[in-house]
Write a protein that holds these residues in place. Sequence first.
Motif: not given
Length: 93
Positions: A52, A55-56, A29, A61-63, A58-59, A66
């Motif tokens: 897909q 989804k990556i 991120n 951004h949130n975690e 967002w992952k 990835c």
Amino acid sequence: MPTEVQEETFTLEELLVGLKEIHRLILWNDDVNSFDHVIYCMIKYLDYSEAQAEKIAWKVHNEGKCAVLEGSFTEMEIYRKILQQEGLTVSVE
């Protein structure tokens, strides 16, 4: 005074094990790239579908990170360089 150089040797088995090791390309991120740019790069360079890639994004951004690809070290380094040229923050583990 001559400099001593210590030569390191490896067995064929040790070399082959190193080649078979799986490495991961990690997307991190950052505060620079937009979701659209990340999605675009995942689709263009890593052949992900739009769903897909989203989804990556967002992952990441949130975690914070990835794993986006796995393979040999050489392959991951090639993709790392490509994505870094696009401005993404990536590393190989």
